[in-house]
Motif scaffolding. Structure first.
Motif, PDB file in Angstrom:
ATOM      1  N   UNK A 156       0.816  -1.196   0.000  1.00  0.00           N
ATOM      2  CA  UNK A 156       0.000   0.000   0.000  1.00  0.00           C
ATOM      3  C   UNK A 156       0.857   1.255   0.000  1.00  0.00           C
ATOM      4  N   UNK A 157       0.298   2.334  -0.493  1.00  0.00           N
ATOM      5  CA  UNK A 157       1.041   3.587  -0.570  1.00  0.00           C
ATOM      6  C   UNK A 157       1.220   4.222   0.806  1.00  0.00           C
ATOM      7  N   UNK A 158       0.157   4.228   1.607  1.00  0.00           N
ATOM      8  CA  UNK A 158       0.224   4.833   2.928  1.00  0.00           C
ATOM      9  C   UNK A 158       0.560   3.786   3.992  1.00  0.00           C
ATOM     10  N   UNK A 163      -5.193  -7.547   1.889  1.00  0.00           N
ATOM     11  CA  UNK A 163      -5.068  -8.078   3.241  1.00  0.00           C
ATOM     12  C   UNK A 163      -3.806  -7.496   3.869  1.00  0.00           C
ATOM     13  N   UNK A 164      -3.724  -7.618   5.176  1.00  0.00           N
ATOM     14  CA  UNK A 164      -2.558  -7.144   5.896  1.00  0.00           C
ATOM     15  C   UNK A 164      -1.528  -8.270   5.989  1.00  0.00           C
ATOM     16  N   UNK A 165      -0.266  -7.862   5.926  1.00  0.00           N
ATOM     17  CA  UNK A 165       0.802  -8.872   5.897  1.00  0.00           C
ATOM     18  C   UNK A 165       0.835  -9.738   7.155  1.00  0.00           C
ATOM     19  N   UNK A 166       0.555  -9.225   8.381  1.00  0.00           N
ATOM     20  CA  UNK A 166       0.544 -10.130   9.549  1.00  0.00           C
ATOM     21  C   UNK A 166      -0.464 -11.265   9.442  1.00  0.00           C
ATOM     22  N   UNK A 221      -0.258  -3.151   4.286  1.00  0.00           N
ATOM     23  CA  UNK A 221      -1.376  -3.534   3.432  1.00  0.00           C
ATOM     24  C   UNK A 221      -0.841  -4.086   2.114  1.00  0.00           C
ATOM     25  N   UNK A 222      -1.427  -5.185   1.656  1.00  0.00           N
ATOM     26  CA  UNK A 222      -1.001  -5.862   0.423  1.00  0.00           C
ATOM     27  C   UNK A 222      -2.181  -5.874  -0.540  1.00  0.00           C
TER      28      UNK A 222
END
Length: 537
Positions: A343-345, A365-368, A349-350
């Motif tokens: 993600x840019x910000x 989705x989030x990497x964790x 975020x993927x």
């Protein structure tokens, strides 16, 4: 005094008065009631079995809370005193030479001690850094792969085609034929494997660097023979379990067709060596049969870290079919960075492309969350299956030949075992204990030096102006006594607002070693430690 005035009993602390009930949170206002003798009939009875503590209210005499008032809080029990912690807190820990000692000491011992302290700090930092590097190398050691050759063979006895002969004074019984299967495995000296170190490279390098002399060939051969070879892992080290399954036949007995299973015992966390009954290069079993049998030998791999079989979708992304859990996560992370899917910000975020959508089934989705989502695409490796036919016929045993299989197995780097032995060396633990004892002795010596320096400063100041010094010292002692008895005024006593006590900073009296030592001794007392624990709660 009017006789009809109500008499106010003077109840002991912690007990309610006969006045109307009030909330415990409401402060008492107005002067206290007249003090006087308490009538015996109004005195609360103390029973020895109630276990009342001084200053703790009895539950049966607690006043009922007023309507709408919060319930009274129960007193918290005092934490138990840990004797070991108290002993450790009383031990001095400061190993720094107090300032000004070098001015009253003959020689350069103080300067040498400070240099040794600086050297110790650099040495400790280097040792910690090296140990962390070794730990990181142990966790990141790349697996090597070697060829494990497995020989499977069988022998027979008392088969019908074998001639009856006398054994141990009796004749063999026709029709009681048996067989014995042997499974043996050893690592090969794989010269084609570039990751395998040549054990004779040192001898060859010596020959290349220097000129060969007459008669050196025999000495070189003796060096090669006498040089101890590095012990290789044995057959049982590579597998968690070995299972032998028999094909069903009509003529064999059911008990002779039951599966045979060997499982490796679980080792304690700090033990790397297998017990003698689980450390072997070959295993064998025997059963009764007069006809050929087909068996399947299943070998379940034992690898650390464990490898998994990847699904087709995950294999398309990583371009491998088998990998460890950490390798899969790192591969996904490399793919995300290479394709610019962050993600840019929010960098965690993927944004999923088509390949990642096939794996995770979502747009982003989030990497964790990725390691948990990858578990559905990872499954244990299939066991290695080796088919074999147990031959009991005469034609085969006239010239028996074993069945040979070559399989690739993961082999730990020999340097890793040396690094593990280095980190778990018992001599290192013993050395740390000895260093701790020496540090305790050094702290006691520094404490004695600090006290000697304080006494030296005391008598030196008294010798310069005895009258003024004694007057200031008595004022200081009086202020301390007033503070202990709770009689000190807001300013801290008669001379509590003096310039030496009002001055702050690094050169104030509150930063002296004597003040720090006094605070440390005060906190080391059980009562002070318990009070500090109650305040922190």
């Amino acid at each position: 005094m009017a006789m009809n005035a109500p008499m106010q009993p003077n109840y002991p602390r912690g007990y309610p008065q006969a006045a109307p009930q009030r909330s415990p949170a409401t402060p008492r206002r107005g002067p206290a009631g007249p003090a006087g003798p308490v009538p015996p009939q109004m005195m609360p009875m103390h029973h020895p079995q109630q276990g009342m503590q001084q200053g703790m209210p009895n539950p049966q005499y607690m006043p009922a809370p007023a309507p709408g008032a919060p319930p009274p809080q129960q007193p918290r029990p005092m934490p138990p005193v840990n004797e070991a912690m108290l002993r450790r807190s009383r031990k001095p820990t400061d190993k720094t030479i107090p300032e000004g000692v070098e001015e009253v000491v003959i020689g350069d011992g103080v300067e040498q001690y400070k240099n040794l302290r600086e050297l110790e700090k650099r040495l400790d930092a280097a040792m910690v850094r090296k140990r962390l590097d070794i730990q990181d190398s142990i966790s990141r050691t790349v697996k090597r792969y070697r060829t494990l050759r497995i020989w499977i063979s069988n022998t027979v006895e008392d088969q019908p085609w074998q001639k009856a002969r006398e054994q141990n004074g009796h004749m063999s019984i026709p029709g009681s034929g048996r067989y014995k299967v042997k499974i043996e495995g050893r690592l090969l000296d794989d010269d084609s494997d570039p990751t395998v170190a040549d054990e004779d490279s040192e001898v060859e390098d010596e020959e290349v660097e220097g000129e060969k002399k007459d008669g050196d060939d025999g000495q070189t051969e003796e060096k090669k023979k006498s040089k101890p070879r590095r012990p290789l892992p044995r057959f049982s080290h590579f597998f968690k379990s070995i299972t032998i399954d028999f094909d069903k036949t009509n003529s064999a007995r059911p008990e002779d067709l039951n599966s045979i299973t060997w499982s490796k015992p679980q080792l304690p966390p700090n033990q790397n060596t297998l017990p003698p009954n689980a450390d072997f290069d070959s295993l064998s079993f025997t059963r009764a049969s007069q006809e050929n049998l087909n068996i399947t030998i299943s070998l379940v791999r034992d690898e650390t870290p464990e490898r998994y079989k990847l699904s087709k979708e995950l294999a398309d992304v990583l371009d491998v079919t088998e990998d460890t859990r950490s390798g899969v996560v790192m591969g996904i992370w490399d793919y995300i960075r290479a394709m610019g899917l962050q993600g840019n910000q929010e960098k965690r975020e993927v944004r999923c492309d088509e390949k990642l959508k096939a794996i995770f089934g979502r747009e982003q989705m989030f990497f964790p969350q990725i390691p948990e989502a990858l578990s559905a695409h990872m499954s244990p490796l299939d066991p290695i299956k080796l088919p074999y036919t147990i031959r009991v016929d005469q034609d085969f045993h006239n010239n028996p030949t074993p069945t040979i299989y070559d399989i690739r197995v993961a082999y730990d780097d020999p340097l890793r075992q040396k690094m593990i032995a280095l980190t778990s060396n018992p001599q290192h633990i013993a050395a740390l204990r000895q260093i701790s004892v020496l540090d305790d002795q050094l702290a006691l010596i520094i404490q004695a030096i600090t006290h000697s320096k304080a006494r030296h400063s005391f008598f030196t100041a008294m010798s310069k102006d005895p009258a003024t010094f004694i007057r200031r010292w008595l004022n200081s002692q009086r202020r301390d006594l007033e503070t202990i008895l709770g009689e000190a005024t807001r300013g801290g006593g008669e001379d509590g607002s003096g310039p030496e006590f009002r001055r702050g900073g690094d050169r104030s009296v509150w930063t002296t070693p004597v003040a720090r030592e006094a605070v440390r001794y005060m906190l080391a007392k059980p009562e002070a430690a318990a009070a500090a624990a109650g305040v922190t709660r």
